[in-house]
Design an enzyme around this catalytic site. Structure first.
Site, PDB file in Angstrom:
ATOM      1  N   ASP A  25       3.801  16.952  16.994  1.00 44.82           N
ATOM      2  CA  ASP A  25       5.210  16.724  17.310  1.00 44.82           C
ATOM      3  C   ASP A  25       5.712  15.712  16.289  1.00 44.82           C
ATOM      4  O   ASP A  25       5.374  14.533  16.351  1.00 44.82           O
ATOM      5  CB  ASP A  25       5.314  16.171  18.745  1.00 44.82           C
ATOM      6  CG  ASP A  25       6.736  15.725  19.093  1.00 44.82           C
ATOM      7  OD1 ASP A  25       7.659  15.951  18.285  1.00 44.82           O
ATOM      8  OD2 ASP A  25       6.905  15.133  20.179  1.00 44.82           O
ATOM      9  N   LYS A  87      13.535  12.326   9.851  1.00 45.56           N
ATOM     10  CA  LYS A  87      13.725  13.706  10.310  1.00 45.56           C
ATOM     11  C   LYS A  87      15.193  14.134  10.198  1.00 45.56           C
ATOM     12  O   LYS A  87      15.495  15.303   9.982  1.00 45.56           O
ATOM     13  CB  LYS A  87      13.253  13.799  11.760  1.00 45.56           C
ATOM     14  CG  LYS A  87      13.268  15.191  12.361  1.00 45.56           C
ATOM     15  CD  LYS A  87      12.594  15.150  13.713  1.00 45.56           C
ATOM     16  CE  LYS A  87      12.642  16.484  14.438  1.00 45.56           C
ATOM     17  NZ  LYS A  87      11.931  16.411  15.725  1.00 45.56           N
ATOM     18  N   GLU A 182      10.624  22.956  19.631  1.00 48.17           N
ATOM     19  CA  GLU A 182      10.198  21.906  20.554  1.00 48.17           C
ATOM     20  C   GLU A 182      10.324  22.328  22.026  1.00 48.17           C
ATOM     21  O   GLU A 182       9.391  22.138  22.806  1.00 48.17           O
ATOM     22  CB  GLU A 182      10.970  20.612  20.270  1.00 48.17           C
ATOM     23  CG  GLU A 182      10.522  19.968  18.962  1.00 48.17           C
ATOM     24  CD  GLU A 182      11.492  18.936  18.405  1.00 48.17           C
ATOM     25  OE1 GLU A 182      12.447  18.573  19.125  1.00 48.17           O
ATOM     26  OE2 GLU A 182      11.297  18.510  17.265  1.00 48.17           O
ATOM     27  N   ASP A 204      15.863  17.331  26.632  1.00 44.42           N
ATOM     28  CA  ASP A 204      15.075  16.460  25.752  1.00 44.42           C
ATOM     29  C   ASP A 204      15.932  15.298  25.274  1.00 44.42           C
ATOM     30  O   ASP A 204      16.773  15.458  24.393  1.00 44.42           O
ATOM     31  CB  ASP A 204      14.556  17.296  24.565  1.00 44.42           C
ATOM     32  CG  ASP A 204      13.729  16.476  23.568  1.00 44.42           C
ATOM     33  OD1 ASP A 204      13.683  15.234  23.696  1.00 44.42           O
ATOM     34  OD2 ASP A 204      13.135  17.078  22.661  1.00 44.42           O
TER      35      ASP A 204
END
Ligand code: ADP
Ligand code: MG
Length: 620
Positions: A25, A87, A182, A204
Site C-alpha cells: 500500500d 503520491k 485500493e 477511505d
C-alpha cells in the site's frame, strides 16, 4: 489416519519453497508491505517491530537519505529537502498539482520534479525509495527474494499516474504482478469477494485524501461503479482545524501568518497527537510554546466533533454524490468497508453508521486493510492457489479474436472473461499446400473484422504442405494479470510456432469501449446477416477450389457428359457468389457438392487401386 502428500510433477516437494508475493500500500502519508504467511495475510514489521513506514524521504548533505520515521522527524527542521505526500505528484504536471507543499516544485514536461539539495528528483524516484525500503523489509522477513508485488493505487488514478507507480516499482527492483485499486484491495481483505454478488461502499479517509468507491461484485469480480471524494480532505485537515482552534483559543490568531515554518509544523504535530489520542480517550491536554508564545488548552471528543463537523459532513456529501452517480440508494449497499487511519475517529465511524443505517466494517486495522488485500492478491498471482479458490479481479473489457476467411471474427476470449486467462482454438489451412498463415488479432463485439479494432498481425510460416483442412493450427490467447495479451500459433504436426505480444487495453478509453459495445448491440441483426453471407461465400470458394483442383488432377476419369454437368454447376455457383444472397450461394454450393459426389468416389477408387498396385494381399 494421516494422508501422505505427494507433490505435483515438476514442483518442489518442500512446501516452504512456495513463491513469495507481497502486497504494498503506497500511501500518501503511510506505506505498508504485507504478505501471506502460514496461510494468513499479515503486515511485515521493520526491525523495531513497526509496520507503518511514513511515506517521507529526506535527502541529506553528502548524498545520503533518510526514509520513513527519521525523515519525518526532520520535516520541521529541513522542510525543503524532506519530501512527503509525493503520491500527489505522481504522473502530474505542475498545473495539476493542487496541494500546497513545503518543498519546491519544478515544472517539467509530463511530470513535475522536486528541487532538493541532492538535485532534481522525480516523484517516481522518491516513490522508488519508499518501495525499495519495503522490498528490503520483505526480503529480510522471508530471508529470500521476492517473486512479485501487487501495488495499490486509488481507483481514480489515470493511466499516467498508474504508469508512474509502475515505473517507481520497477526502479525499486520489484516485479509488478499487478496494480489494483485500493478499494478493491480493502474489499478483498474483508473477504467480500467470497460472496457471490453485492454492492459495497469503501470509505477511505486517509491523511490527505478522502475517497469513496462503490464496488459491484459479480461472480467474484469487483467492478468500480462509481468513485468520488476529495483529494484535499483528510486527517491533515482535522489537524489543521484543531490547530486553528488552538490558536484562536489562545488569542494568537493574528500571529498565525508570521509563525515560522518549524513552529507551524510543531503546532500541527501536536494537534495531530491530540486528535489521535482522542480516538482512545475522552479528553486531552495541549501545551506548547511556539516562537515564544505559550499555548495551552484542553480538548475533548465533543469539542473535536464540533471543530471538525464541516469536514465530516463534506465526506458524506461526496458519498451521496457517488451513490447518485451510480444511481443507487443507501439501502442498496450491502456493506461499508472503512479504510484509512482517520476512520479510527469515533466521530467519523458514528457519522458513517448514521448515514448508511448499518455498522461499518471496522474490525481489521484501517491502516493495514489495503496492504492485506494486496498481499492476498499477490499471493494468488505468484501462483499459490488459496485453499478454496482463486481471486478474480479483473476482466477483459471487449472480446478478443482472430480474423478468419471472409473477413469474419472468430472470438477466442469472450468479453468479461476474468484475467489472467489462456484460451485456445484450432484452425486449419484453406488451400492445398498452404505453408503460411496470416493471423490478424482483433478486439470487439462485432462479427466483421472491419467493425472491430485491429490489434496486431503476424504470420506463421513453415507449415508443411498438406491438403486444405489437414493442418491443425492451435491459436492460443494468453492474457496475463496486467492485461498483456500474447497470441501464439502452433502447427501441431510439425511444431512450427509463431507468437506476438499485444497490449489490448492500451489507448482504448472507457468511452471507446462503451461505444463499441453500444454499436455491437444495436447492429447484432445486421452482423448476423453479414456473417451468414461471408460464411456462405467462404464455403462456396472452398468448394469451387477443391472441385477445380480435382478436375485438373483427375478430370480424365470423367466422361464428357459428366464433365459438362460439373462445369455447369461450377459456373452457376461462380455466378451467384458475388450477388450477396447467402441462401442462393448455399443452395448452389450444395448442388455442386452433390453433383461431384460420384466424381469423388471415382477419385477415391483410383487412389486405392494405386496404393494396392503391385502389392500382395498378404502384405497389406
Ligand atoms: P494515507 O492513506 O493518506 O497514507 P492513512 O490511511 O495512513 O493515510 O491515514 C493517516 C491519517 O490517519 C493521519 O491523518 C493520522 O493522523 C490519522 N490517524 C491515525 N491513527 C489515528 C487515530 N488513532 N485516530 C485518529 N486519526 C488517526
Ligand atoms: Mg491510504
Amino acid at each position: 489416519m494421516a494422508l501422505l502428500q505427494i507433490s505435483e510433477p515438476g514442483q518442489a516437494p518442500d512446501p516452504h519453497q512456495r513463491r513469495i508475493g507481497i502486497g504494498i500500500d503506497l500511501g500518501t502519508t503511510h506505506s505498508l508491505v504485507a504478505a501471506v504467511r502460514h496461510g494468513v495475510a499479515e503486515c511485515l514489521p521493520d526491525e523495531q517491530g513497526r509496520v507503518i513506514l511514513p511515506s517521507v524521504v529526506r535527502y541529506l548533505e553528502g548524498g545520503g537519505r533518510q526514509i520513513g520515521l527519521d525523515a519525518l522527524a526532520s520535516q520541521v527542521d529541513d522542510p525543503l529537502n524532506t519530501i512527503a505526500s509525493v503520491k500527489r505528484l505522481m504522473g502530474r504536471g505542475l498545473a495539476d498539482v493542487k496541494a500546497r507543499l513545503p518543498y519546491e516544485l519544478i515544472d517539467k514536461p509530463g511530470m513535475v520534479a522536486i528541487r532538493t539539495r541532492a538535485g532534481e528528483k522525480s516523484p517516481v524516484e522518491v516513490s522508488a525509495e519508499i518501495l525499495a525500503t519495503l522490498r528490503y523489509r520483505a526480503e529480510d522477513s522471508f530471508n529470500a527474494d521476492i517473486d512479485g508485488a501487487v501495488i495499490t493505487v486509488p481507483a481514480y488514478f489515470d493511466e499516467a499516474q498508474r504508469q508512474a507507480t509502475k515505473d517507481a516499482a520497477q526502479l525499486a527492483g520489484l516485479n509488478v504482478l499487478r496494480l489494483i485499486n485500493e478499494p478493491t484491495a480493502a474489499a478483498i481483505a474483508y473477504g467480500l469477494d467470497h460472496q457471490s454478488e453485492g454492492l459495497f461502499a469503501v470509505y477511505d479517509l486517509g491523511g490527505g485524501t478522502f475517497d469513496i468507491s462503490i464496488l459491484r461484485l459479480t461472480r467474484g469480480v469487483f467492478e468500480v461503479v462509481a468513485t468520488g471524494g476529495d483529494s484535499a480532505l483528510g486527517g491533515d485537515d482535522y489537524d489543521r482545524a484543531i490547530a486553528d482552534w488552538l490558536l484562536a483559543q489562545s488569542g494568537t490568531a493574528a500571529a498565525t501568518a508570521s509563525l515560522s515554518a518549524s513552529a507551524r509544523a510543531q503546532l500541527h504535530r501536536q494537534a495531530r497527537q491530540a486528535k489521535e489520542a482522542l480516538s482512545s480517550q475522552d479528553s486531552v491536554a495541549l501545551d506548547l510554546v511556539l516562537d515564544g508564545h505559550r499555548l495551552s488548552a484542553r480538548l475533548d471528543r465533543a469539542l473535536l466533533a464540533q471543530v471538525t463537523e464541516a469536514l465530516t459532513s463534506r465526506t458524506l456529501s461526496a458519498v451521496r454524490r457517488a451513490l447518485r452517480d451510480a444511481q443507487l440508494g443507501k439501502d442498496d449497499i450491502q456493506g461499508v468497508v472503512m479504510v484509512g487511519g482517520s476512520t479510527r475517529m469515533p466521530v467519523v465511524q458514528e457519522a458513517v453508521r448514521a448515514f448508511f443505517g448499518r455498522d461499518p466494517l471496522t474490525n481489521l486495522n484501517p491502516d493495514e486493510v489495503v496492504a492485506l488485500g494486496a498481499a492476498l492478491s499477490a499471493h494468488q498471482l505468484v501462483g499459490n492457489r488459496g485453499a478454496d479458490d482463486i481471486l478474480l479481479l479483473d476482466v477483459i473489457p471487449l472480446s478478443l479474436g482472430i480474423e478468419t476467411m471472409g473477413g469474419l471474427v472468430e472470438r477466442i476470449v469472450p468479453r468479461n472473461q476474468t484475467i489472467p486467462t489462456a484460451m485456445a482454438q484450432d484452425f486449419t489451412t484453406y488451400k492445398d499446400g498452404q505453408t503460411a498463415l496470416a493471423l490478424h488479432v482483433v478486439q470487439g463485439e462485432r462479427d466483421l473484422v472491419a467493425d472491430c479494432r485491429s490489434l496486431a498481425r503476424f504470420e506463421l510460416r513453415g507449415i508443411p504442405p498438406m491438403a486444405a483442412g489437414a493442418a491443425r493450427i492451435r491459436v492460443t490467447f494468453t492474457v496475463d494479470a496486467d492485461g498483456l495479451l500474447t497470441v501464439s500459433a502452433r502447427e501441431q504436426v510439425s511444431g512450427v510456432e509463431a507468437q506476438i505480444d499485444v497490449k489490448p487495453s492500451y489507448g482504448l478509453a472507457d468511452e471507446d469501449i462503451a461505444r463499441m459495445l453500444q454499436e455491437s448491440f444495436s447492429t447484432a441483426q445486421q452482423d448476423m446477416q453479414a456473417r451468414a453471407l461471408a460464411e456462405a461465400q467462404v464455403d462456396a470458394d472452398r468448394m469451387m477450389l477443391a472441385t477445380q483442383s480435382a478436375l485438373e488432377l483427375d478430370g480424365d476419369l470423367l466422361s464428357p457428359e459428366e464433365r459438362l454437368r460439373i462445369d455447369t454447376l461450377l459456373n452457376e455457383l461462380r455466378q451467384v457468389r458475388p450477388a450477396g444472397d447467402a441462401a442462393a450461394i448455399e443452395a448452389a454450393t450444395k448442388s455442386l457438392a452433390h453433383g461431384t459426389e460420384a466424381f469423388a468416389a471415382m477419385r477415391m477408387n483410383k487412389g486405392i487401386q494405386q496404393a494396392l498396385a503391385g502389392k500382395n494381399i498378404a502384405t497389406i
